[in-house]
Scaffold this motif. Structure first.
Motif, PDB file in Angstrom:
ATOM      1  N   VAL A  42       0.830  -1.212   0.000  1.00 10.03           N
ATOM      2  CA  VAL A  42       0.000   0.000   0.000  1.00 10.03           C
ATOM      3  C   VAL A  42       0.862   1.258   0.000  1.00 10.03           C
ATOM      4  O   VAL A  42       0.483   2.271  -0.588  1.00 10.03           O
ATOM      5  N   ILE A  43       2.024   1.190   0.623  1.00  8.27           N
ATOM      6  CA  ILE A  43       2.930   2.344   0.590  1.00  8.27           C
ATOM      7  C   ILE A  43       3.491   2.515  -0.817  1.00  8.27           C
ATOM      8  O   ILE A  43       3.560   3.635  -1.330  1.00  8.27           O
ATOM      9  N   GLU A  44       3.864   1.401  -1.447  1.00  8.76           N
ATOM     10  CA  GLU A  44       4.375   1.492  -2.824  1.00  8.76           C
ATOM     11  C   GLU A  44       3.309   2.023  -3.770  1.00  8.76           C
ATOM     12  O   GLU A  44       3.593   2.882  -4.610  1.00  8.76           O
ATOM     13  N   TRP A  45       2.082   1.535  -3.653  1.00  9.50           N
ATOM     14  CA  TRP A  45       1.001   2.020  -4.521  1.00  9.50           C
ATOM     15  C   TRP A  45       0.757   3.507  -4.305  1.00  9.50           C
ATOM     16  O   TRP A  45       0.593   4.265  -5.251  1.00  9.50           O
ATOM     17  N   GLU A  46       0.727   3.924  -3.036  1.00  7.16           N
ATOM     18  CA  GLU A  46       0.511   5.343  -2.754  1.00  7.16           C
ATOM     19  C   GLU A  46       1.654   6.189  -3.304  1.00  7.16           C
ATOM     20  O   GLU A  46       1.427   7.273  -3.851  1.00  7.16           O
ATOM     21  N   SER A  47       2.862   5.704  -3.188  1.00  6.81           N
ATOM     22  CA  SER A  47       4.013   6.427  -3.720  1.00  6.81           C
ATOM     23  C   SER A  47       3.876   6.636  -5.226  1.00  6.81           C
ATOM     24  O   SER A  47       4.083   7.744  -5.734  1.00  6.81           O
ATOM     25  N   GLN A  52       4.708  10.840  -3.889  1.00  9.26           N
ATOM     26  CA  GLN A  52       5.479  10.975  -2.650  1.00  9.26           C
ATOM     27  C   GLN A  52       6.464   9.811  -2.553  1.00  9.26           C
ATOM     28  O   GLN A  52       6.173   8.704  -3.007  1.00  9.26           O
ATOM     29  N   SER A  53       7.587  10.050  -1.931  1.00 11.14           N
ATOM     30  CA  SER A  53       8.565   8.978  -1.798  1.00 11.14           C
ATOM     31  C   SER A  53       8.086   7.956  -0.775  1.00 11.14           C
ATOM     32  O   SER A  53       7.342   8.275   0.158  1.00 11.14           O
ATOM     33  N   PHE A  54       8.554   6.732  -0.954  1.00 16.36           N
ATOM     34  CA  PHE A  54       8.259   5.647  -0.022  1.00 16.36           C
ATOM     35  C   PHE A  54       8.687   6.053   1.387  1.00 16.36           C
ATOM     36  O   PHE A  54       7.941   5.888   2.351  1.00 16.36           O
ATOM     37  N   GLU A  55       9.877   6.628   1.490  1.00 16.14           N
ATOM     38  CA  GLU A  55      10.436   7.020   2.786  1.00 16.14           C
ATOM     39  C   GLU A  55       9.582   8.087   3.466  1.00 16.14           C
ATOM     40  O   GLU A  55       9.359   8.037   4.681  1.00 16.14           O
ATOM     41  N   ALA A  59       7.640   7.746   7.008  1.00 18.25           N
ATOM     42  CA  ALA A  59       7.885   8.734   8.061  1.00 18.25           C
ATOM     43  C   ALA A  59       6.597   9.407   8.531  1.00 18.25           C
ATOM     44  O   ALA A  59       6.499   9.814   9.688  1.00 18.25           O
ATOM     45  N   SER A  60       5.594   9.475   7.652  1.00 15.32           N
ATOM     46  CA  SER A  60       4.331  10.120   8.018  1.00 15.32           C
ATOM     47  C   SER A  60       3.440   9.223   8.874  1.00 15.32           C
ATOM     48  O   SER A  60       2.399   9.660   9.352  1.00 15.32           O
ATOM     49  N   GLY A  61       3.857   7.960   9.030  1.00 16.59           N
ATOM     50  CA  GLY A  61       3.074   7.052   9.866  1.00 16.59           C
ATOM     51  C   GLY A  61       1.966   6.335   9.127  1.00 16.59           C
ATOM     52  O   GLY A  61       1.069   5.766   9.753  1.00 16.59           O
TER      53      GLY A  61
END
Length: 143
Positions: A42-47, A52-55, A59-61
């Motif tokens: 889900v982080i990769e898809w959102e990125s 936005q970067s994965f990192e 970091a945003s939680g």
């Protein structure tokens, strides 16, 4: 080892946590899939969808955890971010195919192999779930 992942709609964290042990089947709209790390996906898809970067997303939680006892075999539930839910809900079929292709390439770099058709179908079904959740004023939870 096979991993079963469920994405489902819930009115909020408390109602999602209430069905953590029994699962969402028959209670909320859901989508079942498997064999990948859902929190990373889900982080990769959102990125990919938001730029936005994965990192920065980590970091945003996001995604935030609803339940995590830390016990092996116990359910881990987390809410996909509002930005991901909103972006998925508004994404065209062509955009979802693009996201799936980028995700497949990222996973291939880590030695994982996914069929393009599977990724496109998964993201399309997840986008449908996000649209339903948005229409109800609810969120998409992952277990």
């Amino acid at each position: 080892m096979s991993i079963v992942i469920k994405f489902f709609i819930a009115p909020g964290d408390a109602s999602a946590a209430g069905i953590a042990d029994s699962g969402p089947d028959g209670v909320f709209g859901s989508l079942t899939c498997g064999n990948f790390d859902a929190s990373e996906a889900v982080i990769e898809w959102e990125s990919v969808l938001t730029g936005q970067s994965f990192e920065a997303l980590v970091a945003s939680g996001e995604p935030h955890t609803v339940t995590d006892t830390g016990d092996e075999g116990s359910p881990l539930l987390f809410v996909i971010s509002g930005a991901l839910q909103w972006t998925l809900a508004g994404a065209s079929a062509a955009r979802l195919v693009e996201v799936g292709e980028v995700w497949i390439q990222e996973r291939a770099a880590e030695g994982e192999v996914f069929a393009p058709e599977m990724a496109a179908e998964l993201l399309s079904d997840l986008a449908d779930l996000a649209r339903t959740a948005d229409g109800r004023g609810q969120t998409v939870i992952t277990s």
